[in-house]
Write a protein that holds these residues in place. Structure first.
Motif, PDB file in Angstrom:
ATOM      1  N   TYR A 135     -39.803  -0.125  48.128  1.00 45.93           N
ATOM      2  CA  TYR A 135     -38.876  -0.660  49.143  1.00 45.93           C
ATOM      3  C   TYR A 135     -39.314  -0.246  50.544  1.00 45.93           C
ATOM      4  O   TYR A 135     -38.522  -0.290  51.478  1.00 45.93           O
ATOM      5  CB  TYR A 135     -37.445  -0.150  48.858  1.00 45.93           C
ATOM      6  CG  TYR A 135     -37.459   1.341  48.634  1.00 45.93           C
ATOM      7  CD1 TYR A 135     -37.671   1.858  47.350  1.00 45.93           C
ATOM      8  CD2 TYR A 135     -37.373   2.226  49.701  1.00 45.93           C
ATOM      9  CE1 TYR A 135     -37.773   3.231  47.148  1.00 45.93           C
ATOM     10  CE2 TYR A 135     -37.470   3.581  49.507  1.00 45.93           C
ATOM     11  CZ  TYR A 135     -37.669   4.076  48.229  1.00 45.93           C
ATOM     12  OH  TYR A 135     -37.786   5.434  48.040  1.00 45.93           O
ATOM     13  N   GLN A 295     -28.882   2.501  54.463  1.00 48.53           N
ATOM     14  CA  GLN A 295     -28.740   1.180  53.870  1.00 48.53           C
ATOM     15  C   GLN A 295     -30.153   0.601  53.783  1.00 48.53           C
ATOM     16  O   GLN A 295     -30.958   0.777  54.694  1.00 48.53           O
ATOM     17  CB  GLN A 295     -27.839   0.326  54.786  1.00 48.53           C
ATOM     18  CG  GLN A 295     -27.734  -1.133  54.412  1.00 48.53           C
ATOM     19  CD  GLN A 295     -26.940  -1.360  53.133  1.00 48.53           C
ATOM     20  OE1 GLN A 295     -26.270  -0.464  52.622  1.00 48.53           O
ATOM     21  NE2 GLN A 295     -27.041  -2.552  52.597  1.00 48.53           N
ATOM     22  N   CYS A 296     -30.470  -0.073  52.683  1.00 47.84           N
ATOM     23  CA  CYS A 296     -31.825  -0.612  52.476  1.00 47.84           C
ATOM     24  C   CYS A 296     -32.138  -1.661  53.550  1.00 47.84           C
ATOM     25  O   CYS A 296     -31.329  -2.542  53.836  1.00 47.84           O
ATOM     26  CB  CYS A 296     -31.892  -1.232  51.071  1.00 47.84           C
ATOM     27  SG  CYS A 296     -33.535  -1.699  50.548  1.00 47.84           S
ATOM     28  N   ARG A 306     -31.331  -4.150  47.447  1.00 43.02           N
ATOM     29  CA  ARG A 306     -30.219  -4.094  48.409  1.00 43.02           C
ATOM     30  C   ARG A 306     -28.865  -4.021  47.719  1.00 43.02           C
ATOM     31  O   ARG A 306     -28.652  -4.627  46.678  1.00 43.02           O
ATOM     32  CB  ARG A 306     -30.280  -5.301  49.345  1.00 43.02           C
ATOM     33  CG  ARG A 306     -31.524  -5.297  50.211  1.00 43.02           C
ATOM     34  CD  ARG A 306     -31.672  -6.597  50.963  1.00 43.02           C
ATOM     35  NE  ARG A 306     -30.606  -6.713  51.943  1.00 43.02           N
ATOM     36  CZ  ARG A 306     -30.037  -7.857  52.286  1.00 43.02           C
ATOM     37  NH1 ARG A 306     -30.400  -8.979  51.729  1.00 43.02           N
ATOM     38  NH2 ARG A 306     -29.076  -7.855  53.192  1.00 43.02           N
TER      39      ARG A 306
END
Ligand SMILES: *Cc1c(COP(=O)(O)O)cnc(C)c1O
Length: 447
Positions: A135, A295-296, A306
């Motif tokens: 990510y 938060q992604c 997400r």
């Protein structure tokens, strides 16, 4: 049930590797897993993972044998496995995802230096990591061996810092600064320490997590020459906290380096208040203070990680008050388009009037706090801290919309845009009430 001790793990495939090799970071680096054949030695890949690993233009894969050994080979949904082994979801196109979602390149006065906040900069010193997170916010540059920073880039970064006296805090990141050649890292730290206005140096590194063997006494001796030096590690799940990580963190804290943790909220990995509670408890046990829960970001190939923002708020609600304040991170959304980190939290203030605020606590107990009837405020005109300020916090500003989605407040006194690159900071609406906005630098002080 809480863990009582942290454990060491080694996949059966590595059982016969002598300890001198296993405990050597150079061995760990040169034996990283990246192919279907490598992974087949330690676990059974899913079809989705095989498909991803066979794709040609995938973001780089590389995992240290140490970190791969923390994966439960029988669990295709293992939280560590999901962070580092790609699946087919990664190669699906996602709408709304961005290459440089935080607009870092636009805030770079020189390559690799991101100057978005008034008094501190982010310095990207390498594109290499010990292992690669699926990510990764910087997958646009990270992992690519052709995107290395050169000595002339470092020199340009240092030159900018020497000429920019409002910078008092330099955050080294990348890539992972602890993967730099030890001599080069030392030279960089020394050059930064020679700049008188730089008060603190920070390193953001996942090396202690991916390759705790790198945290040698020698490394700690080198680092502690450059105090005040702070370090943030990156742990997302309690399974990453091993005996080896505990030892590495112990060495670093004994070298006087305060440790923090930044984690990313990831679907299927740690999007659960019970996992997060165990994580922060285990972190404070190894003397690592949870710093941010992110938060992604809107990163290409990471859409499947997400969660809704509400999940992060729910987690914060389940931590604050329920456990030690030291164990509670700040949940932040890094604004797409380059607005910086925005803290988001549950609402504890129910209402406010002139004379009273109504609050609720973590157990939903409601209380009223009576405001004072008279208040004699601090007098800035006689205050030495107010008269020689470098940066004034809390200014009023103008609200506007940036091209893209973010709203910016341009504080008064911030005239100069940092953005020297693209000239992309344009307002969407053509109203003369809204001035061109951006995060600017404070006005130079008149000498
Ligand atoms: C996160 C970040 C920093 C540091 O922010 P803190 O809130 O002080 O930890 C500095 N510059 C950039 C560009 C960042 O993204």
């Amino acid at each position: 049930m809480a863990k009582t001790t942290f454990i060491s793990k080694r996949a059966p495939y590595y059982q016969d590797i002598p300890d001198e090799k296993w405990d050597n970071w150079r061995w760990q680096l040169s034996h990283r897993l990246n192919s279907v054949e490598d992974f087949n030695n330690i676990l059974k890949l899913t079809d989705s993972e095989i498909k991803a690993l066979s794709a040609t233009d995938l973001f780089r894969v590389d995992i240290t044998p140490y970190f791969a050994s923390l994966i439960d080979p029988n669990d295709p949904d293992d939280p560590i496995r999901k962070q580092v082994i790609p699946t087919a979801s990664e190669i699906q196109p996602f709408t709304g995802m961005m290459e440089d979602s935080l607009a870092e390149d636009r805030h770079s006065p020189v390559p690799g230096l991101v100057h978005r906040y008034p008094d501190r900069v982010l310095m990207l010193v390498t594109t290499q990591c010990a292992s690669y997170c699926r990510y990764c916010t910087r997958s646009r540059i990270v992992g690519d061996p052709t995107e290395q920073f050169s000595r002339s880039d470092f020199e340009a970064q240092l030159e900018y810092l020497r000429k920019t006296p409002q910078v008092r805090d330099v955050l080294l990141s990348g890539g992972d600064p602890l993967t730099l050649a030890p001599k080069l890292l030392e030279q960089l730290l020394r050059s930064l320490r020679e700049i008188p206005h730089i008060e603190i140096i920070r390193i953001g590194s996942r090396v202690p997590v991916f390759m705790p063997q790198r945290v040698t006494d020698e490394l700690c001796d080198m680092l502690q020459q450059f105090h005040p030096l702070w370090l943030n590690i990156h742990v997302n799940h309690p399974n990453e906290i091993s005996k080896e990580l505990e030892i590495a963190c112990d060495k670093l804290t004994r070298a006087g380096i305060p440790l923090g943790n930044q984690s990313v909220l990831l679907a299927g990995v740690n999007d659960c208040v019970n996992i997060q509670r165990q994580l922060v408890h285990d972190l404070v046990r190894i003397r690592v203070r949870p710093y941010y829960l992110y938060q992604c970001d809107l990163v290409e190939g990471a859409g499947h990680f997400r969660t809704p923002v509400a999940k992060g708020i729910e987690i914060m609600e389940g931590l604050r008050g329920h456990t030690s304040g030291y164990a509670v991170p700040t949940f932040v959304v890094d604004a797409p388009g380059g607005g910086g980190k925005i803290p988001v939290m549950p609402n504890y203030m129910l209402s406010a009037s002139d004379h009273k605020v109504v609050l609720r606590n973590y157990e939903a107990y409601v209380t009223a706090y009576e405001e004072p009837t008279s208040y004699e405020p601090h007098d800035p005109s006689t205050c030495e801290f107010c008269s020689n300020k470098r940066f004034e916090a809390g200014q009023s500003g103008v609200l506007g919309l940036l091209e893209g989605e973010s709203m910016f407040i341009k504080p008064e006194g911030f005239d100069e845009l940092h953005n020297r690159g693209g000239g992309k900071h344009r307002l969407r609406a053509d109203s003369n009430k809204w001035k061109p906005l951006g995060i600017g630098s404070p006005k130079k002080e008149e000498e």
